[in-house]
Design an enzyme around this catalytic site. Structure first.
Site, mmCIF file in Angstrom:
data_model
loop_
_atom_site.group_PDB
_atom_site.id
_atom_site.type_symbol
_atom_site.label_atom_id
_atom_site.label_comp_id
_atom_site.label_asym_id
_atom_site.label_seq_id
_atom_site.Cartn_x
_atom_site.Cartn_y
_atom_site.Cartn_z
ATOM 1 N N VAL A 159 0.809 -1.229 0.000
ATOM 2 C CA VAL A 159 0.000 0.000 0.000
ATOM 3 C C VAL A 159 0.842 1.279 0.000
ATOM 4 O O VAL A 159 0.302 2.359 -0.247
ATOM 5 C CB VAL A 159 -0.983 0.059 1.200
ATOM 6 C CG1 VAL A 159 -1.991 -1.068 1.139
ATOM 7 C CG2 VAL A 159 -0.253 0.087 2.535
ATOM 8 N N SER A 208 -5.548 3.867 15.804
ATOM 9 C CA SER A 208 -5.160 3.143 17.024
ATOM 10 C C SER A 208 -5.341 4.067 18.217
ATOM 11 O O SER A 208 -5.234 5.293 18.089
ATOM 12 C CB SER A 208 -3.698 2.720 16.937
ATOM 13 O OG SER A 208 -3.252 2.236 18.187
ATOM 14 N N TYR A 235 4.938 4.894 15.376
ATOM 15 C CA TYR A 235 3.613 4.267 15.247
ATOM 16 C C TYR A 235 2.500 5.220 15.707
ATOM 17 O O TYR A 235 1.527 5.469 14.991
ATOM 18 C CB TYR A 235 3.593 2.976 16.075
ATOM 19 C CG TYR A 235 2.300 2.198 15.964
ATOM 20 C CD1 TYR A 235 2.005 1.463 14.829
ATOM 21 C CD2 TYR A 235 1.381 2.204 17.015
ATOM 22 C CE1 TYR A 235 0.811 0.748 14.732
ATOM 23 C CE2 TYR A 235 0.192 1.485 16.922
ATOM 24 C CZ TYR A 235 -0.083 0.761 15.787
ATOM 25 O OH TYR A 235 -1.258 0.064 15.693
ATOM 26 N N VAL A 261 -5.725 -5.717 20.552
ATOM 27 C CA VAL A 261 -6.387 -6.911 20.021
ATOM 28 C C VAL A 261 -5.299 -7.961 19.850
ATOM 29 O O VAL A 261 -4.228 -7.654 19.315
ATOM 30 C CB VAL A 261 -7.057 -6.614 18.651
ATOM 31 C CG1 VAL A 261 -7.718 -7.865 18.093
ATOM 32 C CG2 VAL A 261 -8.066 -5.476 18.764
ATOM 33 N N THR A 287 -3.593 -10.010 18.087
ATOM 34 C CA THR A 287 -3.208 -10.495 16.758
ATOM 35 C C THR A 287 -1.708 -10.779 16.746
ATOM 36 O O THR A 287 -1.007 -10.545 17.739
ATOM 37 C CB THR A 287 -3.495 -9.411 15.709
ATOM 38 O OG1 THR A 287 -2.700 -8.271 16.045
ATOM 39 C CG2 THR A 287 -4.962 -9.016 15.695
#
Ligand code: NAI
Length: 267
Positions: A62, A140, A153, A186, A188
């Protein structure tokens, strides 16, 4: 709904985690989905389950304008329309400010912020042809409240919340709503890579609902935002975070003083 009129979504970072859950949710609601991801190996591992007449699997980065343009044109050629775009692809590099390299910073910004800028530029003209649609950017809680180790981030996600407003302000004119979902933690592969046992405990301490969210809980809100039920909702960042952004200090103390045993002895 006939196949020709089925709504179509592009979900980036859809090979695993939250993105894959979003793709599954769209499919369960009768949408067609283009699953875009940079990771050929993980895409390969979901082909058996996810390759159906209602899906298209595309390998693309992306952050690369040419690859984004290809992914969008392949989706339009295959399905004939694009009604929703979910910018979920993201990377996390957690390092202190003084140890974050130029390369770390640049790559995080390129994927998490430039990516959603590029995909919207490529997809919006196609969405316009069928009357508009919806974009959801996956931000986030790290973009809403600063924390340690998240200079790249957290800044990329804060930028994404503002990019959402910019895109919403201009694209409303052509029938496109743009919102941001800011998940709390979450469990992941990304979270497993960057959340130590201590960070996990810290999250529990800071979250009123006292747990991690699930991929499905995030997906549910994303698909709602892309549906006609959210027709007057644009330019917003929605925290799906168990109450993290709403609260400040005090939760561990409150929990320590309101354990069920204590409550029973009070009555
Ligand atoms: P994940 O790491 O499990 O999945 C991310 C997917 O994005 C991977 O399949 C990866 O290959 C893909 N991807 C990475 N760079 C890409 C690129 N340049 N082009 C295309 N695809 C690319 O991560 P997870 O946890 O599912 O996260 C999804 C989104 O949710 C991310 O934007 C992340 O920042 C955000 N998020 C996650 C949280 C968590 O606790 N897991 C909390 C808050 C936000």
């Amino acid at each position: 709904m006939t196949p020709a009129s089925k709504s179509t979504a592009i979900v980036t970072g859809a090979a695993r985690g939250i993105g894959l859950a979003i793709a599954r949710r769209f499919l369960a609601q009768g949408w067609r989905v283009a699953l875009v991801d940079i990771d050929a190996q993980t895409l390969g591992s979901i082909r058996g389950e996810m390759e159906t007449p209602d899906t298209l699997i595309i390998e693309a980065d992306v952050s690369d304008p040419a690859q984004v343009a290809r992914a969008v044109s392949e989706t339009e050629a295959h399905f004939g329309r694009i009604d929703a775009l979910v910018n979920n692809a993201g990377i996390a590099i957690f390092k202190p400010v003084l140890e974050t390299s130029y390369e770390d910073w640049s790559r995080v910004l390129a994927v998490n912020l430039t990516g959603p800028f590029l995909t919207v530029q490529a997809a919006a003209p196609v969405m316009m042809k069928s009357g508009g649609g919806a974009v959801v950017n996956i931000g986030s809680i790290s973009g809403q409240r600063a924390s340690t180790l998240r200079v790249a981030y957290g800044t990329s996600k804060a930028g994404l919340a503002h990019l959402t407003k910019q895109q919403a302000a201009e694209l409303a004119e052509i029938g496109i709503r743009v919102n941001c979902v800011a998940p709390g933690p979450v469990d992941t592969a990304m979270a497993k890579a960057v959340h130590s046992a201590e960070i996990r405990a810290d999250y529990h301490d800071a979250i009123p609902l006292n747990r991690y969210g699930t991929e499905e809980e995030i997906a549910e809100v994303v698909v709602f935002l892309c549906s006609p039920k959210a027709s007057y909702l644009t330019g917003q960042t929605i925290g799906v975070d168990g109450g993290f952004d709403a609260s400040g200090i005090g939760l561990p103390t409150l929990r320590a003083t309101t354990r069920p045993d204590d409550r029973e002895s009070d009555t």
